[in-house]
Design a protein around this motif. Structure first.
Motif, short mmCIF file in Angstrom:
data_model
loop_
_atom_site.label_atom_id
_atom_site.label_comp_id
_atom_site.label_asym_id
_atom_site.label_seq_id
_atom_site.Cartn_x
_atom_site.Cartn_y
_atom_site.Cartn_z
N ASN A 19 -13.65 78.33 70.01
CA ASN A 19 -12.74 78.70 71.10
C ASN A 19 -11.36 79.11 70.58
OD1 ASN A 19 -14.43 78.43 73.40
ND2 ASN A 19 -14.25 76.20 73.28
N ALA A 20 -11.36 80.05 69.65
CA ALA A 20 -10.12 80.45 69.01
C ALA A 20 -9.08 80.94 70.02
CB ALA A 20 -10.41 81.55 67.99
N ALA A 21 -9.49 81.77 70.98
CA ALA A 21 -8.53 82.33 71.93
C ALA A 21 -7.83 81.25 72.73
CB ALA A 21 -9.24 83.31 72.87
N GLU A 22 -8.57 80.19 73.09
CA GLU A 22 -7.96 79.09 73.84
C GLU A 22 -6.99 78.31 72.96
OE1 GLU A 22 -7.27 76.30 77.03
OE2 GLU A 22 -7.70 78.45 76.80
N GLN A 23 -7.32 78.14 71.69
CA GLN A 23 -6.41 77.45 70.78
C GLN A 23 -5.13 78.27 70.59
OE1 GLN A 23 -6.57 74.23 69.16
NE2 GLN A 23 -4.45 74.93 69.07
N TYR A 24 -5.29 79.59 70.45
CA TYR A 24 -4.11 80.45 70.34
C TYR A 24 -3.24 80.33 71.59
CZ TYR A 24 -6.54 82.76 66.42
OH TYR A 24 -7.18 83.02 65.24
N ARG A 25 -3.89 80.24 72.74
CA ARG A 25 -3.15 80.12 74.00
C ARG A 25 -2.36 78.81 74.04
NH1 ARG A 25 -5.94 78.66 79.57
NH2 ARG A 25 -4.25 79.06 81.05
N LYS A 26 -2.98 77.73 73.56
CA LYS A 26 -2.29 76.43 73.53
C LYS A 26 -1.11 76.46 72.56
CE LYS A 26 -6.37 73.66 74.74
NZ LYS A 26 -7.37 72.68 74.23
N TRP A 27 -1.30 77.08 71.40
CA TRP A 27 -0.21 77.16 70.43
C TRP A 27 0.98 77.94 71.00
CZ3 TRP A 27 -3.80 78.37 65.69
CH2 TRP A 27 -4.14 77.15 65.05
N ALA A 28 0.72 78.90 71.90
CA ALA A 28 1.79 79.71 72.47
C ALA A 28 2.79 78.84 73.24
CB ALA A 28 1.22 80.80 73.37
N THR A 29 2.33 77.72 73.81
CA THR A 29 3.25 76.84 74.54
C THR A 29 4.22 76.15 73.60
OG1 THR A 29 1.74 74.94 74.41
CG2 THR A 29 1.48 76.43 76.29
N LYS A 30 3.86 76.07 72.31
CA LYS A 30 4.70 75.39 71.33
C LYS A 30 5.51 76.37 70.48
CE LYS A 30 4.50 72.04 67.52
NZ LYS A 30 3.60 71.16 66.71
#
Length: 475
Positions: A19-30
């Motif tokens: 689920n790379a895209a979801e992990q990238y999305r989560k990192w965007a909040t940080k």
């Protein structure tokens, strides 16, 4: 640029293995909407919001017109047959191929394909009706969806049909293209980012890639040779490949023609097929959406017109909205095919140098809370309220999907006929959440788990009679 810390040698590969895209999305909040990661020995810039996507890709379209070359897909799988238009680096050859594909996929051309959309979507309804025993037997719709997509691709490109899922060519192409799609994954091939792994003498990953390449070469050669023979005999039917081959001004080489073939073949099987599967699964769990859609369809078609009109160019706005919401919510190509900059780009005072790999996180952009108040909800009505809102499923800028017009027309007609012909009832409990329900979170394309559903005719007598009559007319 700032970004998450990685590990020696592998960088951030461990963190984005699923689920790379979801992990990238989560990192965007940080780390912000644009940040840098490290995949093995390759630095990558990841873009995660609608505004930054428009800024970086929209304002630097020419600078981001190329694709990176990955070892497994470009050097092993595509070593003989070449690459699709979408996966090819920028070159003069790419410009010629894009021009040929654009003329074959523009609005006037798509209008000429309606008769094929009519036939294949009608056969799709007939297969659901027949294999589903008129609504008495739960069935897995995936083979029917695959046959529809494959037959349409083959018809448009070579002028022949795949009339049954029991044909040998159907099983071979769907199996091989599915395997090759996995080799295009930006996260599933570690040897793309860690060159040392390529030296492994027992590299089964590369061995399988070479096997799929060989099998693909066999059916591509057969399809192209068959068309050449029909052209020579004067028995060919109008199709994209023949039109280009007979167009002296196109001046495309044999390899360039093959590239266009691969583009047509893989595009429909990868994306349209998967989206229809997600949509059917969701409709089975959401009878309220089915009934709302049926009510809207009934304002245009009577109950004795289950197949609607193939020439209907998306006049039922709720169905248009339903399709757009499925494209947004499921975003089957979560990470749009990566780009490589061919010259320096400046973003917020930071220079992104020439040769940098850039990922468009289409999934995060489609789930942008700055665009939608409730992005996690599946709600078709949002597109009636904001019809001009951005959507990133087809990409953005110079390298966005050239087949979007055809895909939208196809998805509209399939959805209209599906809902107007059947009440879709849940049999297997399938998870329709786009992250939790992803059957293979390492693959390039997000797909649901296989499931069975009941396709109960809304009016069995009328549907059966209509299918028989239209079959006679076709003959």
């Amino acid at each position: 640029m700032k970004g998450p810390r990685g590990y020696p040698l592998i960088g951030n590969l461990w963190d984005i293995r699923v689920n790379a895209a979801e992990q990238y999305r989560k990192w965007a909040t940080k780390f912000g909407d644009v940040y840098q990661i490290q995949l093995g020995n390759i630095p990558v810039v990841v873009v995660n919001s609608a505004a930054t996507a428009r800024s970086i890709f929209g304002q630097n379209s020419q600078a981001l017109s190329s694709r990176p070359e990955f070892y497994t897909f470009h050097k092993v799988v595509s070593n003989t047959a070449g690459t699709t238009i979408g996966t090819s680096p920028y070159s003069e050859s790419l410009k010629r191929r894009r021009k040929g594909a654009a003329s074959a996929l523009n609005r006037p051309s798509v209008q000429t394909y309606v008769k094929f959309l009519d036939l294949e979507s009608r056969d799709f309804i007939n297969e659901l009706y027949t294999y589903g025993n008129e609504g008495h037997t739960p069935i897995d719709p995936m083979p029917m969806i695959q046959r529809l997509s494959l037959s349409l691709s083959v018809t448009l490109n070579w002028g022949i049909r795949i009339g049954s899922q029991h044909e040998g060519l159907f099983a071979e192409i769907t199996h091989v293209e599915d395997a090759i799609s996995r080799f295009r994954s930006t996260t599933g091939n570690l040897q793309d980012y860690i060159p040392l792994l390529r030296l492994n003498p027992f590299n089964f990953h590369s061995s399988k890639a070479r096997e799929m390449r060989r099998r693909r070469d066999v059916y591509l050669t057969a399809l192209n040779k068959g068309l050449e023979e029909r052209i020579a005999a004067g028995t060919h039917k109008p199709c994209i490949q023949a039109n280009i081959m007979l167009d002296e001004e196109a001046a495309l080489s044999k390899d360039e023609l093959v590239s266009i073939s691969l583009t047509m073949l893989s595009g429909g099987l990868d994306t349209v097929t998967t989206l229809v599967a997600w949509l059917i699964a969701l409709l089975a769990k959401r009878p309220d959406i089915q009934e709302k859609a049926l009510s809207e369809i009934r304002t245009h078609y009577r109950h004795d017109q289950p197949l609607c009109d193939a020439d209907d160019d998306q006049k039922c706005q709720y169905i248009v909205a339903l399709v757009r919401e499925a494209l947004r919510y499921f975003t089957v190509l979560r990470l749009a095919l990566p780009r490589t900059s061919i010259k320096d780009i400046v973003y917020n005072g930071i220079v992104i140098p020439k040769g940098t790999v850039v990922f468009l996180n289409a999934w995060a952009c489609n789930m942008d809370s700055e665009v939608w108040d409730d992005p996690e909800e599946f709600r078709p009505e949002r597109w009636l309220q904001k019809p001009d809102a951005p959507m990133f499923t087809y990409g953005i800028g110079y390298r966005m999907c050239a087949g979007s017009l055809l895909a939208n027309r196809e998805l509209y007609l399939i959805t209209m006929r599906l809902i107007n012909s059947f009440r879709i009832e849940l049999h297997d409990d399938v998870d329709c959440h786009p992250v939790r329900g992803n059957a293979d979170p390492t693959s390039l394309v997000a797909m649901p788990h296989r499931f069975r559903a009941v396709f109960a005719p809304r009016n069995g007598r009328v549907l059966g009679k209509t299918l028989k009559e239209t079959a006679v007319e076709e003959k």
